[in-house]
Design an enzyme around this catalytic site. Structure first.
Site, short mmCIF file in Angstrom:
data_model
loop_
_atom_site.label_atom_id
_atom_site.label_comp_id
_atom_site.label_asym_id
_atom_site.label_seq_id
_atom_site.Cartn_x
_atom_site.Cartn_y
_atom_site.Cartn_z
N LYS A 79 -9.22 -4.53 12.70
CA LYS A 79 -7.89 -4.36 13.16
C LYS A 79 -7.43 -4.72 14.68
CE LYS A 79 -6.05 -1.51 10.39
NZ LYS A 79 -5.59 -1.06 9.66
N GLY A 128 0.75 -1.25 0.08
CA GLY A 128 -0.20 -0.05 0.19
C GLY A 128 0.33 1.19 0.07
N PRO A 142 -1.91 4.10 14.66
CA PRO A 142 -2.16 5.78 15.26
C PRO A 142 -3.69 5.72 15.52
CG PRO A 142 -0.88 4.81 12.79
CD PRO A 142 -1.67 3.00 13.54
N ASP A 144 -2.32 -6.29 -5.62
CA ASP A 144 -3.95 -6.16 -4.95
C ASP A 144 -2.94 -7.63 -4.01
OD1 ASP A 144 -5.92 -6.50 -3.71
OD2 ASP A 144 -7.17 -6.44 -5.88
N TYR A 155 -14.88 -2.46 10.84
CA TYR A 155 -13.05 -1.55 10.64
C TYR A 155 -12.38 -1.98 12.15
CZ TYR A 155 -9.17 1.26 10.11
OH TYR A 155 -7.64 1.86 10.11
N SER A 186 -3.72 0.23 14.34
CA SER A 186 -4.94 1.39 14.33
C SER A 186 -5.13 0.88 16.27
CB SER A 186 -6.08 0.92 14.03
OG SER A 186 -6.68 2.37 14.09
#
Ligand SMILES: NC(=O)c1ccc[n+]([C@@H]2O[C@H](COP(=O)([O-])OP(=O)(O)OC[C@H]3O[C@@H](n4cnc5c(N)ncnc54)[C@H](OP(=O)(O)O)[C@@H]3O)[C@@H](O)[C@H]2O)c1
Length: 261
Positions: A161, A13, A187, A64, A157, A144
């Site tokens: 994480k 990414g 983060p 991908d 989501y 995250s």
């Protein structure tokens, strides 16, 4: 002391946001790069920028991360060229939607699970066993704070994480006795294309997420990633949580003005 000089760093990414910032930060510290993402023209531009600014080798790959066969053949190809990464940054990821669970889109859930969890698994499985064979290497997940505390509408989501957090712990347990390090940099709010992707291109709503306070930048996170990667080999910064000063948990955020988003 710069321990990143000459290291080979694979970043998933890398076409935007934190991944691109990590590429710049590692290149500035003398590392060589293996960059992948789906948007190849962005990778080409980044490679040209980095190669003209630094004495660094940059190899790019259209990939991908959800494509298991593609990930496996990419890593096999790297191995055939003798390019076993010293550091893997598992960064590719996304959120989609912020609806309550009972209104969520199954397509969004599948995209997040396939990317954030399964893609990370494919790449980690392919690379980590090469690291174990060499008894050397460092995997750094971009987790995250969403993997710590669930926030309203975050549901799936958050679950992806939380999975990254569990995998960070699990991989660490499984490599005990080796010199391999497994770390996670987690983060809070970072201003990237993340919210545009979350809101399916609604730029006004995305901009509102970052209004009225000072979010982290992708460069802030990349600095932390380089710090984690550059620690002495006997030091494993296993989980590093980084918030903007205006944010104290995923939903306690100080804004100067009230905004939507
Ligand atoms: N921004 C935040 O507030 C924040 C906070 C905590 C954690 N994070 C995490 O940080 C990571 C990077 O996000 P970001 O903020 O930098 O977002 P971003 O600016 O949207 O960048 C996301 C990157 O992931 C890549 N990507 C997405 N799906 C992919 C796929 N299927 N295959 C390969 N690459 C894929 C994108 O490349 P292509 O589209 O070109 O493939 C892009 O380079 C994610 O794991 C995210 O969950 C972000």
């Amino acid at each position: 002391m710069n321990r990143l000089q000459g290291k080979l760093v694979l970043i998933t990414g890398a076409s935007a946001g934190i991944g691109a910032a990590c590429a710049r930060a590692f290149a500035a510290r003398g590392a060589h790069l293996l960059l992948s993402a789906r948007r190849f023209s962005r990778l080409e531009a980044l490679r040209d920028e980095l190669q003209s600014a630094h004495e660094t080798e940059v190899h790019i790959e259209k990939l991908d991360i959800r494509d298991r066969g593609g990930v496996e053949s990419y890593v096999a190809h790297l191995l055939s060229q003798g390019r076993v990464p010293d550091i893997l940054v598992n960064n590719a990821g996304l959120s989609r939607g912020l609806e309550p669970f009972h209104e969520g889109r199954v397509e969004d859930w599948e995209e997040m699970i396939d990317t954030n969890v399964k893609g990370l698994l494919y790449m980690s499985r392919a690379v980590l066993h090469l690291m174990v064979e060499r008894n050397s290497g460092h995997v750094i997940h971009i987790g995250s704070t969403a993997g710590d505390i669930v926030y309203p509408g975050g549901n799936v989501y958050n679950a992806t994480k939380f999975a990254v957090k569990a995998l960070n712990q699990g991989m660490n347990l499984d490599v005990v006795g080796t010199r391999i390090r497994i770390s996670s940099v987690d983060p809070g709010l970072v201003e990237t294309e993340f919210s545009q992707v979350r809101f399916h291109g609604d730029e006004e709503r995305a901009a509102g997420v970052y209004r009225g306070y000072t979010p982290l930048t992708a460069d802030d996170v990349a600095d932390v990633v380089c710090y984690v990667a550059g620690a002495p080999e006997h030091v494993n910064l296993m989980r590093t949580v980084v918030y903007p000063t205006d944010q104290r948990n995923p939903y306690v955020l100080h804004r100067e003005t009230s905004t939507a988003g």
